[in-house]
Design an enzyme around this catalytic site. Sequence first.
Site, PDB file in Angstrom:
ATOM      1  N   GLY A 184      41.055  48.045  40.237  1.00 27.52           N
ATOM      2  CA  GLY A 184      41.226  46.805  41.008  1.00 27.52           C
ATOM      3  C   GLY A 184      41.881  45.733  40.142  1.00 27.52           C
ATOM      4  N   HIS A 185      41.332  45.541  38.937  1.00 23.80           N
ATOM      5  CA  HIS A 185      41.934  44.572  38.004  1.00 23.80           C
ATOM      6  C   HIS A 185      43.371  44.981  37.664  1.00 23.80           C
ATOM      7  CE1 HIS A 185      37.512  44.282  36.723  1.00 23.80           C
ATOM      8  NE2 HIS A 185      37.772  43.079  37.199  1.00 23.80           N
TER       9      HIS A 185
HETATM   10  P1  AMP Z   1      35.848  40.069  38.081  1.00 26.45           P
HETATM   11  O1  AMP Z   1      36.174  40.645  36.755  1.00 26.45           O
HETATM   12  O2  AMP Z   1      34.853  40.862  38.851  1.00 26.45           O
HETATM   13  O3  AMP Z   1      35.523  38.596  38.009  1.00 26.45           O
HETATM   14  O4  AMP Z   1      37.175  40.165  38.953  1.00 26.45           O
HETATM   15  C1  AMP Z   1      38.386  39.634  38.486  1.00 26.45           C
HETATM   16  C2  AMP Z   1      39.379  39.680  39.608  1.00 26.45           C
HETATM   17  O5  AMP Z   1      39.570  41.017  40.042  1.00 26.45           O
HETATM   18  C3  AMP Z   1      38.933  38.871  40.843  1.00 26.45           C
HETATM   19  O6  AMP Z   1      40.053  38.201  41.375  1.00 26.45           O
HETATM   20  C4  AMP Z   1      38.443  39.959  41.766  1.00 26.45           C
HETATM   21  O7  AMP Z   1      38.517  39.605  43.136  1.00 26.45           O
HETATM   22  C5  AMP Z   1      39.409  41.076  41.440  1.00 26.45           C
HETATM   23  N1  AMP Z   1      38.861  42.367  41.854  1.00 26.45           N
HETATM   24  C6  AMP Z   1      37.640  42.868  41.537  1.00 26.45           C
HETATM   25  N2  AMP Z   1      37.458  44.063  42.149  1.00 26.45           N
HETATM   26  C7  AMP Z   1      38.574  44.312  42.865  1.00 26.45           C
HETATM   27  C8  AMP Z   1      38.997  45.372  43.712  1.00 26.45           C
HETATM   28  N3  AMP Z   1      38.219  46.431  43.958  1.00 26.45           N
HETATM   29  N4  AMP Z   1      40.217  45.288  44.292  1.00 26.45           N
HETATM   30  C9  AMP Z   1      41.011  44.211  44.057  1.00 26.45           C
HETATM   31  N5  AMP Z   1      40.683  43.182  43.257  1.00 26.45           N
HETATM   32  C10 AMP Z   1      39.473  43.216  42.674  1.00 26.45           C
END
Ligand code: AMP
Length: 275
Positions: free
Chosen positions: A36-37
Amino acid sequence: MKTPILLKTTQELKKWRESITGSLGFVPTMGALHAGHLSLLQASKAQNSHTLLSIFVNPTQFGANEDFGKYPRTLESDIALAQGVDAIFAPEISEMYPNKDEITLNPPKSMGSVYEGAIREGHFAGVLQVVLKLFNLSSPTRAYFGKKDAQQLLILQKMCKDFFLPLEIVPCEIVRDTDGLALSSRNVYLSKEERALALSIPQTLQKIASLIAQGESDVAKLYDFGMNELKDLQVDYLAFCNHSLEPIKSIIPSQTLILLTCKVGNTRLLDNLWI
Ligand code: AMP
């Protein structure tokens, strides 16, 4: 492929920012990188001359009883996964919060006190605080956020609008595992059994999407259907709202967001559908 420069201090980040020309795409994360990241990084690399990734587990967005202490921290493997990115900003807490009693920002109640905001008091104030700091330090042309954290994305878009921030927020599609579960750094907390149970989260959203595609627009009926499908899970909320996060009674295509958050064991899992 180029190895990213590792920036540990705000000074280093500011100096690096001054040294580059052209557009800058910025991807803020808390690390423990997954596909995702990486999709956010891909989008940024495709649209900008430079890409900056930040990795910072931000204490101010965690509540006292949340998982700040045990949140996965995997900087070395994150750096390996981020090959091709120009720079990684991975500061210590003292770099980001050198001052006492800082000014904080609150989203409007209608956006910040509902759904995640109702369950995680102060969470979005913490998110706004760290993201505004990161934006000011890096002056990005564009910043990339996942639609998976829908409420966060909408609140950040509102902050940019209200504060006339000179950058574009780019929403990115949710990336899922082959079994349909939305990727999340917190999925590592799930046991095998919990993960199997969690699959009814994306499956229920898909079933709701099919009913809507077949013409069902009555939110009360869709809600009852969804809650029945989710009866083996602890549902925090299943909500049908517009892009201002206001509840709706009837589905309006291209303006509807369906938010679903469940607790599976001790892990809270967020998923959603943009209709
Ligand atoms: P985090 O590290 O969880 O704070 O996420 C960092 C970024 O990655 C945020 O903009 C999240 O929305 C995005 N993100 C996390 N999981 C996913 C995913 N499965 N698909 C797309 N973007 C994601």
